[in-house]
Write an enzyme that holds these catalytic residues in place. Structure first.
Site, mmCIF file in Angstrom:
data_model
loop_
_atom_site.group_PDB
_atom_site.id
_atom_site.type_symbol
_atom_site.label_atom_id
_atom_site.label_comp_id
_atom_site.label_asym_id
_atom_site.label_seq_id
_atom_site.Cartn_x
_atom_site.Cartn_y
_atom_site.Cartn_z
ATOM 1 N N GLN A 155 -4.624 -1.733 10.029
ATOM 2 C CA GLN A 155 -4.533 -2.828 9.244
ATOM 3 C C GLN A 155 -4.791 -3.940 10.209
ATOM 4 O O GLN A 155 -4.641 -3.945 11.382
ATOM 5 C CB GLN A 155 -2.971 -3.095 8.590
ATOM 6 C CG GLN A 155 -2.951 -4.663 7.991
ATOM 7 C CD GLN A 155 -3.364 -4.529 6.616
ATOM 8 O OE1 GLN A 155 -3.521 -3.494 5.798
ATOM 9 N NE2 GLN A 155 -3.844 -5.636 6.193
ATOM 10 N N LYS A 163 0.746 -1.068 -0.001
ATOM 11 C CA LYS A 163 0.031 0.068 0.022
ATOM 12 C C LYS A 163 1.071 1.223 0.117
ATOM 13 O O LYS A 163 0.877 1.983 -0.661
ATOM 14 C CB LYS A 163 -0.921 0.078 1.100
ATOM 15 C CG LYS A 163 -1.984 -0.915 1.124
ATOM 16 C CD LYS A 163 -2.805 -1.296 2.457
ATOM 17 C CE LYS A 163 -3.981 -2.568 2.095
ATOM 18 N NZ LYS A 163 -4.598 -2.806 3.382
ATOM 19 N N ASP A 189 -10.995 2.745 4.534
ATOM 20 C CA ASP A 189 -11.256 1.194 4.572
ATOM 21 C C ASP A 189 -12.632 1.329 4.591
ATOM 22 O O ASP A 189 -13.154 0.119 4.282
ATOM 23 C CB ASP A 189 -10.492 0.484 5.711
ATOM 24 C CG ASP A 189 -9.427 -0.153 5.566
ATOM 25 O OD1 ASP A 189 -9.289 -0.504 4.219
ATOM 26 O OD2 ASP A 189 -8.669 -0.257 6.208
#
Ligand code: GUN
Length: 292
Positions: free
Chosen positions: A98, A54, A121
């Site tokens: 994450q 990412k 997200d």
């Protein structure tokens, strides 16, 4: 029939190009460079690779990224302080924590702390809730489900009325994918570990999305001829003859399904690259929303 192999890498690269072009034009016009903060807790090797990819993609596209790597024994209080800081940071438009988190940390509480307008997200409970509500629009749609929809629409732009089966009900992929397909007017069935006659249910699917983390679970005779099959699996299967000592397999028996399906995603090179591409797009969109 021989299935079209959906090239997720190529579709993702097209999205990268669009995002990079828009960023270039916007920064030339004086708008701020989009900023993404990644938060990685612990040393899960797969998470380390995902976050590294990412960050690399951010660099490639002109997104400013700041990576926070914290030890596995990080307390909720420390995380709370970091997220409060990032919520207030003017150069950070997107925050990504994450997952999975170490066991002692309450995932729901951590995600709740993120400003929903920086939740690239789409996992913050307000965004997750809005995804499930009719007539409401989340700030962000989770990246893997959004990527899955793009891949499906690259084959079949209009999915209204199609019979979709999603195997897996995780908060990251299965459940939001089912919600997104339903928002796009597919008729959706969610399958999981307790589902009876799984193969039979799958055989009804015009769209079959598999996100369970079980190598080659879906066999050729589970697939309706002409179905579109999206394989989200990324399973490391030990293989002494491979350079890395393992090979990556999906959740479907790819080779056996190719002669039956209308289209299928490969592993690797299918869904994986799309998750990152949609994250880049969400980060740009966060920066745009912040600067209007
Ligand atoms: N873990 C696996 N997939 C994802 C994702 O898309 N976002 C985050 N934050 N964690 C993940």
């Amino acid at each position: 029939m021989t299935a079209l192999i959906i090239d997720g890498k190529k579709i993702a690269e097209g999205i990268h190009q669009e995002v990079a072009d828009t960023i270039r034009k916007r920064t030339a016009a004086g708008y701020p460079v989009p900023g993404l903060a990644t938060v990685l807790i612990g040393e899960d090797p797969a998470s380390q690779i995902y976050v590294r990819n990412k960050i690399r993609t951010c660099e490639k596209l002109g997104i400013h990224s700041v990576a926070y790597t914290l030890p596995a024994d990080t307390t909720l209080k420390t995380l709370e302080e970091l997220i409060n800081f990032l919520n207030a940071a003017p150069d950070i438009h997107g925050i990504l924590v994450q997952l999975p988190l170490p066991e002692q940390i309450d995932e729901y509480r951590v995600l709740s702390l993120i400003n929903p307008q920086k939740d690239v997200d789409g996992f913050q409970p307000i965004n997750a809730g809005m995804l499930s509500r009719k007539n409401s629009t989340p700030w962000f749609i989770p990246c893997t489900p959004a990527g899955i929809l793009k891949l499906i629409q690259s084959v079949e732009p209009e999915i209204a009325g199609m019979e979709a089966v999603v195997i897996g009900r995780s908060s990251i992929v299965g459940m939001p994918t089912a919600q997104l397909l339903c928002r796009n007017n597919a008729t959706v069935t969610i399958c999981h570990t307790q589902t009876r006659q799984l193969a039979e249910v799958c055989r009804r699917a015009d769209l079959l999305v598999v996100a369970v983390g079980h190598s080659k679970l879906v066999k050729a005779d589970w697939v309706k001829p002409g179905a579109i099959v999206i394989d989200v699996g990324q399973n490391r299967v030990e293989d002494a003859s491979a350079d890395k000592g393992y090979v990556l397999t999906g959740d479907t028996d790819f080779d056996a399904i190719v002669p039956i399906a209308r289209a299928i995603t490969p592993v690797p090179g299918g869904v994986g690259p799309m998750t990152i591409a949609m994250l880049m797009r969400n980060t740009l969109s966060a920066a745009i929303k912040f600067s209007v």
